[in-house]
Design an enzyme around this catalytic site. Structure first.
Site, short mmCIF file in Angstrom:
data_model
loop_
_atom_site.label_atom_id
_atom_site.label_comp_id
_atom_site.label_asym_id
_atom_site.label_seq_id
_atom_site.Cartn_x
_atom_site.Cartn_y
_atom_site.Cartn_z
N HIS A 64 0.86 -1.18 0.00
CA HIS A 64 0.00 0.00 0.00
C HIS A 64 0.90 1.24 0.00
O HIS A 64 1.52 1.56 1.01
CB HIS A 64 -0.91 0.00 1.23
CG HIS A 64 -1.77 -1.20 1.33
ND1 HIS A 64 -3.04 -1.26 0.80
CD2 HIS A 64 -1.55 -2.43 1.89
CE1 HIS A 64 -3.56 -2.45 1.03
NE2 HIS A 64 -2.66 -3.18 1.68
N ASP A 154 -8.86 -5.12 -2.90
CA ASP A 154 -7.96 -5.04 -1.75
C ASP A 154 -8.70 -5.36 -0.46
O ASP A 154 -9.31 -6.41 -0.34
CB ASP A 154 -7.28 -3.68 -1.72
CG ASP A 154 -6.19 -3.59 -0.67
OD1 ASP A 154 -5.45 -4.58 -0.54
OD2 ASP A 154 -6.11 -2.57 0.01
N ASP A 309 1.91 -7.12 2.61
CA ASP A 309 0.70 -6.38 2.98
C ASP A 309 1.10 -5.12 3.76
O ASP A 309 0.48 -4.77 4.77
CB ASP A 309 -0.26 -7.24 3.79
CG ASP A 309 -1.65 -6.60 3.93
OD1 ASP A 309 -1.91 -5.61 3.22
OD2 ASP A 309 -2.46 -7.10 4.74
N PHE A 327 -6.74 -1.17 10.85
CA PHE A 327 -6.12 -2.47 10.59
C PHE A 327 -4.81 -2.27 9.84
O PHE A 327 -4.71 -1.41 8.96
CB PHE A 327 -7.05 -3.34 9.74
CG PHE A 327 -8.29 -3.82 10.44
CD1 PHE A 327 -8.24 -4.90 11.30
CD2 PHE A 327 -9.51 -3.20 10.21
CE1 PHE A 327 -9.38 -5.37 11.94
CE2 PHE A 327 -10.67 -3.66 10.83
CZ PHE A 327 -10.61 -4.75 11.70
#
Length: 430
Positions: A64, A154, A309, A327
């Site tokens: 990300h 995603d 991730d 998260f």
């Protein structure tokens, strides 16, 4: 034209060619020229890498970068520098930007910024659906033409089986892989951790492993029905591993990834850390039985890749009650060291298998350049020092994110140089 570069005396590990031995590697004009024992190349720059491991550049399928729209969390400049420091020569940028990367204009913007500010290769992933709302499909042809290498919504699971079926059919027409965050949202219901004894003890709502596995089972069946390619993002549960294994045995075009944090930690760390919100991620940390199943999946080939991730957040996103915290954790700068220390060193997997999981298979899963040091391949190289010890210090991260549960850990084995197209993108101590 830069001078040829000769890396001398390193242990070259290239699973794509079955290579694992002490060799010299010649890089020229952004490509691998050749490898061999005791090469002599007049005029070449020589760099002694004896005692180090030379690998095809590592590729992260799940990063990300946050740009455009959330530059307070990360930018392409900071994210790619963090990737280089972590040993990655390429990252696949997830589409949960603001606005969502659901059309060609956003894809082109990401690539333009990557060319201007990035130090590693950036491969955009487009959205499955417009706005990642799981309703109307995005224009996959336009996304593919603009430079997207896959499609994914995603962190937003595609709840509708009908929409997922259409996505797999439509993506197949453009040879795109559909990457799914597998979650049955009505069952997980936004719970902050894994359902089980630890959640009960802590008084927190839990998301059962079945919430993930049900969606994995569905996606495997739909890939079988459509002939499409589905990639299971951040598998975390034993039931999910089993579903992928059975699908592969039937010839379904399914692949899967696992993250270092799910391979190393369990939900018990939520208790032992006293509700440290850096232990909150989605999917959540699971049980020891789930962790062992993931490791077995690495060993037998059910899981194809290790992906970070990498999810940077601001301090304000995390410095709240556990239920309310965002998260995700950062992972680009810790992933490789964690895998070397906690997977390779104790003999759970071999070093060539780790290189396969971080380079060879990620390249194959999405059809990306690299993944090998064969002549003609991109001169993307990761160099490792298996003896180097370092303490994880979030304050020194190149990423804007500091949200990691591994702060203070001492790990043995680390990247010491990352090269992209034959140029040094990062070097230890530089």
């Amino acid at each position: 034209m830069s001078r040829p570069l000769l890396l001398k005396g390193g242990r070259v590990v290239d699973p794509a060619r079955g290579t694992d031995g002490v060799l010299d590697l010649l890089l020229e004009d952004g490509r691998v020229a050749r490898s061999g024992a005791r090469l002599r190349v007049p005029g070449a720059e020589v760099r002694d890498v004896s005692g180090l491991v030379v690998c095809p550049g590592f590729i992260d399928l799940h990063t990300h970068l946050r740009e455009p729209g959330r530059e307070d969390k990360e930018t392409i400049a900071t994210g790619t520098r963090a990737a280089a420091a972590g040993g990655f020569t390429a990252v696949c940028a997830m589409p949960n930007t603001e606005p969502v990367n659901d059309h060609a204009g956003i894809t082109r913007e990401v690539l333009e910024r990557a060319r201007a500010d990035g130090v590693v290769r950036v491969y955009p992933i487009g959205a499955i659906s417009k706005g990642s709302r799981g309703e109307e499909l995005a224009e996959y042809g336009d996304l593919r033409e603009a430079g997207c290498v896959a499609v994914s919504d995603d962190g937003r699971p595609v709840a509708s089986a009908r929409v997922m079926r259409r996505a797999l059919e439509y993506a197949r027409a453009f040879d795109l892989t559909v990457i799914d965050h597998c979650e049955e949202p009505t069952l997980s219901h936004g719970a902050p951790m894994n359902e089980g004894a630890v959640a009960t003890l802590l008084g927190l709502r839990g998301a059962p492993a079945a919430a993930e596995a049900m969606a994995v089972e569905r996606d495997v069946l739909l890939a079988e029905l459509t002939g499409g390619k589905v990639h299971i993002a951040h598998a975390s549960a034993a039931l999910s591993v089993d579903a992928v294994r059975r699908g592969k045995a039937r010839g379904v075009r399914v692949t899967a990834e696992a993250t270092p944090h799910h391979l190393v930690l369990t939900d018990e760390v939520v208790r032992s850390s006293e509700y440290d919100t850096s232990t909150k991620m989605n999917p959540p940390l699971r049980s020891e039985a789930d962790r062992q199943a993931l490791i077995q999946g690495l060993r037998d080939g059910t899981i194809d890749c290790i992906a970070t991730d990498h999810a940077p957040h601001t301090v304000d996103d995390k410095k709240v009650e556990y239920d309310l915290a965002a998260f995700g954790i950062v992972g680009l700068e810790t992933a490789v060291a964690l895998c070397l220390d906690r997977l390779v060193a104790p003999g759970l997997i071999t070093l060539p298998r780790l290189v396969e999981l971080l380079s060879t298979r990620p390249a194959a899963v999405l059809g990306l350049p690299g993944g090998t040091l064969a002549p003609g391949a991109p001169a993307d190289v990761t160099v490792l020092d298996l003896s180097r010890r370092q303490k994880v210090d979030p304050a020194r991260f190149l990423s804007k994110g500091r949200n990691t549960p591994f702060g203070g850990w001492t790990l043995k084995g680390a990247p010491v140089m990352t090269m992209v197209g034959g140029r040094v993108a990062w070097r230890q101590g530089r």
